[in-house]
Each structure stands twice: as structure tokens, then as C-alpha cells.
Design an enzyme around this catalytic site. Structure first.
Site, PDB file in Angstrom:
ATOM      1  CB  CYS A  83      -1.047   0.105   1.125  1.00 41.35           C
ATOM      2  SG  CYS A  83      -1.605  -1.653   1.388  1.00 41.35           S
ATOM      3  CB  CYS A 206     -12.768  -0.561   6.613  1.00 42.94           C
ATOM      4  SG  CYS A 206     -13.019  -1.798   7.693  1.00 42.94           S
ATOM      5  CG  HIS A 333      -6.257   2.754   0.485  1.00 40.15           C
ATOM      6  ND1 HIS A 333      -5.240   3.101  -0.129  1.00 40.15           N
ATOM      7  CD2 HIS A 333      -5.921   1.528   1.381  1.00 40.15           C
ATOM      8  CE1 HIS A 333      -4.069   2.351   0.494  1.00 40.15           C
ATOM      9  NE2 HIS A 333      -4.451   1.494   1.186  1.00 40.15           N
TER      10      HIS A 333
END
Lengths: 385, 130
Positions: A83, A206, A333
Site C-alpha cells: 500500500c 475501514c 484507497h
């Protein structure tokens, strides 16, 4: 090493981009960065992407993207650190320019995550954890961060409400970001009462599944006279560190050592103190991550990240604004793009171009981008000149 | 799951075989080729006793497809008395009764199945010591 400046930034609207392929998504953001900078070509390119192989069945992005960006035969590399692939692309481009190897270098990040279903995305993301000794036994990413959250709650008394405050603040900031995937506001009750994913983390703790890209253009600081579209922003610090890929192999689950080390390295290189930092984008893949990261970077004492979030210290008008962009939580994301999007936000803030979410007198900004459960971290510090 | 990938982990998963550094005594699970503490490269096989204390846990409500029939299931990290931490599912206890600090032992259990016609995959789970 040469001093290096960021002279252009570009990002597209993030979300579920059904009509766009990974090449379109990347190229659109890269063209925006090129147009923003005013350069007529780029000499080299670094693309952060975590797992285009698993998400869309496509590797070899350097070749693909250089071609579709119309840049011919330039050296173009895809870099990967889960990530924080985007952060690594930024550092790679920075080192390339600083070394004198190339002058105009594009650092980009991209992820196309919605061409697989939820299970395919879970599988792809889980490859950033220890496959044989975490994932095999049923670990998921929300699960790993939930293990950290439980440890933090047990040790410091961090509360469920404090975790929720992170999401509330980031959605509040994201509601002011026209590029955010989920620009809606939420409430503490809205977070706590959302569907449980991995106790104590609900869906609203999340970050989401997102398609998106971002890109920035770097050049030697002594060349910025040619590109005067915007106030110039210099890269003054870069820190990179790793830690064990498995959460269980670490001595402490309530702090992030790679983040601590990368943060210190970046500050040392920049010759700055934490109190010099006017804003910081951090890797809030889960609400607990923002709390632990703000502690590990040193903005708050261990255990004080939760109370600080609750007291409003991290809001746009707080002591240290964290994730003015909306963070991963609200902005989205797309894993490989996140690190570059953080740089996009810091540069925009330092230029004074952040509109409704603009911070007053922003001179120095920091970005912290993290891979897996903290197994790799990039920290960058930028200053407007 | 390709059989060789599964097969090569059997010493760890079935028999809890770790490596103990002959230089400093560091216990590596799974085994390693070089000791992260002292840099030595010789290890002797060391069988974990398989008991320890729960450091942290979660209950996973949204799981991957391999575990979809098991949700909600508990996952924890146990600090083994032998000095290594292990991540595994917690079984044979009510989800509301799990507490950090509890004592657990490792038992050999089925972990997942590879679709309808693939191999069953075994390994370890944590069981409370009563």
C-alpha cells in the site's frame, strides 16, 4: 545530491470507475500532472502499483503506461511496496532527479480494484500480509488492524468512540474534497453502528475499495525558473524503513517501528522539528492506523492519539491538521495511488490551492504512506519556497 | 492450493517444528536461514511446546471465501512460552468469553478446504487451557 522540486500535480476523481481501464485511469492523472507543470516531455517515470496482476491481470506497467502516455521509449519502472507503492515511486523519482540521472521525472500511482469482486480484492490485498503464517490461518487486513486496535485499547484505554472520531473527522475533510470517493459526512454513532467487519472495527473504520490514480512531476530545484505556473515546492526530507511483514513478529502491536524510523530520518534530513510541520497526511487505512501513526511519528505521546482525535487536535483547525484530504477513509484507497495522492494534497496545501479545506500559512507538510500492517513506510517532508 | 506449496510447510503446521539458533538461542517459526538477532546461520530443529498467553484478538465477521462458512471466527496472537508469537484462529470457546491474557494451547485442526474437490488443508488453532 541535487535539490529537487515538485512542479506539477494531477489526480482524477476517485471511485468505482466502471468505464475506465487501468491505462486510462493512470494516463488521465499523469496528463493532468504534466499540464499542471508545463513540461513538454518527461525523461523517466516511476509507477507505484501494488497488484495490477491480481486486480486486472496486467503486469509490466512501465512499458504500458509510457506508451499510452505518449512518452515513447523513456525508462519507466513499476515499483511495489504494497500500500506504500506510491510513496516508493515518489522516493524513486526523487532519488533519480537528485542523483543527476534524469531531470524531468514523473512519479505516479494507480490501482484499478473493481474489476474483481469483494473476494478477489480481499485476496489481492491479503498478499501484503504473511501469506503462509497470517493469511493461511484466516487473517484479513481489517483483522490485523483489529488486533492492533484491541492491543491499543487494552494497553492505553483507547475507546471505541475515539476510533470513530477519526472517521468522522476524515469524512468531514473529505466532504470538502471534490476528488474524494465518499465525500459524505458521518457521525460517531454512524461509525460505531455500521456493519461489524473485524471486532472492534466496523465497515466505517475501514478505507474503501477504489479505482484511481495520481501523479506528480519532479525536476531539479535549479530548473524551476522555467516552470512558474505555481509556487515551487521543494522535497526536503525522505525517509524509508521496513519492519517484519507479520504483525506477530513484532515486539509491540501498539506502535509502528518502520513509521518511527522513517519519520525520524525524514525530519533529520529536512533539518526540521515536528513542531515545524503544518499539516500531515497519514495512512489511515483503518481508523486505528491514524491513531497509531500519529503517535509513532511523535505528534502525540503513546496512548494519546485517541484522546487527541477526540479533542479535535487533528482537525483542519486543530493543533496539527491530519488528513485534510479526507484521508484514505473518505478520499478512497486505490492502494498504489495513495502515496502519490498524499503528495498531491501536501503540494496543493503548500501552494494555497486547497479551496474549502485550505490551512492558513501552510509552509511545511509531511506525508506518511505505509504498506501492509506496517511492514514498510515512506515519510516525505515538503516545503514551499 | 498447489500441493508442493502446502507440503513444504507441513513440518511447521503439523509438528510445530521451529529452528533454534545455535549461536544465541533465537527461536525462528517458521525456520530461517539466518538469525535476525546474531547473524549466525546454524539452527537446530526445535519443537514448540505449543502453549502460551493470548496477547490480542479479534472476531472476524467478514472473511475470505475460504473461511466464509466459519464466520464469525476469532483470530488471535499467542505468545508461546517458547518465545515466539503465532497468529491462528481461536476455537472451542464462546466468542464473548475470549480475554487478553488467557492461556491457550495449540491443537492440530482442519484450517480450510481448497474448493469442492481440492485438498483439505490442516494446521494449528488455539484452544483454551481450562
Amino acid at each position: 545530491m541535487r535539490d529537487v522540486a515538485v512542479i506539477g500535480v494531477g489526480m482524477n476523481k476517485w471511485g468505482e470507475l466502471w468505464d475506465m481501464s487501468i491505462r486510462d485511469i493512470f494516463t488521465e492523472a499523469a496528463l493532468k500532472a504534466i499540464d499542471d507543470s508545463g513540461v513538454d516531455h518527461i525523461d523517466a517515470m516511476y509507477i507505484g502499483c501494488m497488484s495490477s496482476g491480481l486486480f486486472v491481470g496486467q503486469e509490466h506497467l512501465g512499458s504500458l503506461m509510457a506508451d499510452y502516455l505518449g512518452q515513447g521509449n523513456i525508462p519507466a519502472s513499476r515499483v511495489e511496496s504494497a500500500c506504500c507503492s506510491g510513496g516508493l515511486a515518489f522516493r524513486s523519482a526523487y532519488m533519480d532527479v537528485a542523483s543527476g540521472m534524469n531531470d524531468i521525472v514523473l512519479a505516479g500511482g494507480v490501482e484499478k480494484m473493481t474489476d474483481v469482486g469483494g473476494d478477489g480484492a480481499t485476496y489481492a490485498l491479503a498478499t501484503a500480509a504473511d501469506g503462509e503464517y497470517e493469511v493461511y490461518n484466516g487473517a484479513t487486513f481489517p483483522g490485523l488492524y483489529a488486533l492492533m486496535a484491541r492491543a491499543h485499547m487494552e494497553r492505553y484505554g483507547t475507546t471505541r468512540k475515539q476510533l470513530a472520531e477519526v472517521a468522522v473527522k476524515n469524512h468531514d475533510n473529505g466532504s470538502k474534497n471534490p476528488l474524494a470517493q465518499f465525500p459524505f459526512k458521518t457521525t460517531v454513532d454512524g461509525v460505531i453502528n455500521a456493519v461489524m467487519v473485524a471486532d472492534p472495527l466496523t465497515l466505517m473504520d475501514c478505507s474503501p475499495i477504489t479505482d484511481g490514480a495520481a501523479a506528480v512531476i519532479l525536476c531539479p530545484a535549479d530548473m524551476i525558473g522555467k516552470y512558474k505556473n505555481h509556487p515551487a515546492v521543494k522535497i526536503i526530507g525522505s525517509g524509508h524503513a521496513t519492519d517484519s511483514i507479520a504483525l506477530h513478529s513484532r515486539d509491540d502491536f501498539t506502535s509502528l517501528k518502520a513509521t518511527e524510523i522513517a519519520g525520524k530520518k525524514a525530519l533529520q534530513m529536512a533539518g526540521k522539528k515536528l513542531s515545524d510541520i503544518n499539516l500531515c497526511e497519514v495512512h489511515d487505512c483503518f481508523t486505528i492506523a491514524e491513531i497509531v501513526v500519529t503517535e509513532s511519528l511523535g505528534f502525540f505521546e503513546p496512548g494519546q492519539g485517541g484522546p487527541a482525535a477526540e479533542a479535535g487536535d487533528t482537525r483542519i483547525d486543530g493543533k496539527i491538521p491530519i488528513n485534510t484530504s479526507g484521508g484514505l477513509k473518505s478520499k478512497g484507497h486505490p492502494v498504489g495511488a495513495t502515496g502519490i495522492a498524499q503528495i498531491y494534497e501536501v503540494v496543493s496545501q503548500l501552494r494555497g490551492e486547497s479551496g474549502e479545506r485550505q490551512i492558513k500559512n501552510a509552509k511545511v507538510g509531511m506525508a506518511q504512506n505505509m504498506g501492509g500492517s506496517g511492514g514498510s513506510t515512506l515519510v516525505h517532508i515538503l516545503e514551499v519556497i | 492450493m498447489f500441493p508442493s506449496r502446502y507440503w513444504r510447510e507441513i513440518p511447521h503446521r503439523y509438528r510445530l517444528e521451529a529452528g533454534k539458533c545455535t549461536g544465541c538461542g533465537f527461536v525462528a517459526f517458521p525456520r530461517r536461514l539466518v538469525c535476525p538477532q546474531c547473524g549466525q546461520r546454524e539452527f537446530e530443529t526445535f519443537k514448540l511446546k505449543g502453549e502460551g498467553e493470548l496477547l490480542t484478538y479479534t472476531v472476524i465477521h467478514v472473511g475470505p471465501s475460504a473461511f466464509v462458512d466459519d464466520t464469525p471466527y476469532a483470530l488471535g496472537i499467542v505468545k508461546m512460552d517458547d518465545g515466539v508469537n503465532i497468529t491462528a484462529q481461536i476455537s472451542d470457546i464462546g466468542l464473548d468469553n475470549i480475554e487478553v491474557g488467557g492461556r491457550y494451547k495449540i491443537e492440530f485442526r482442519k484450517i480450510q478446504s481448497d474448493g469442492h474437490s481440492g485438498i483439505h488443508a490442516y494446521g494449528y488453532k488455539f484452544i483454551p487451557i481450562r
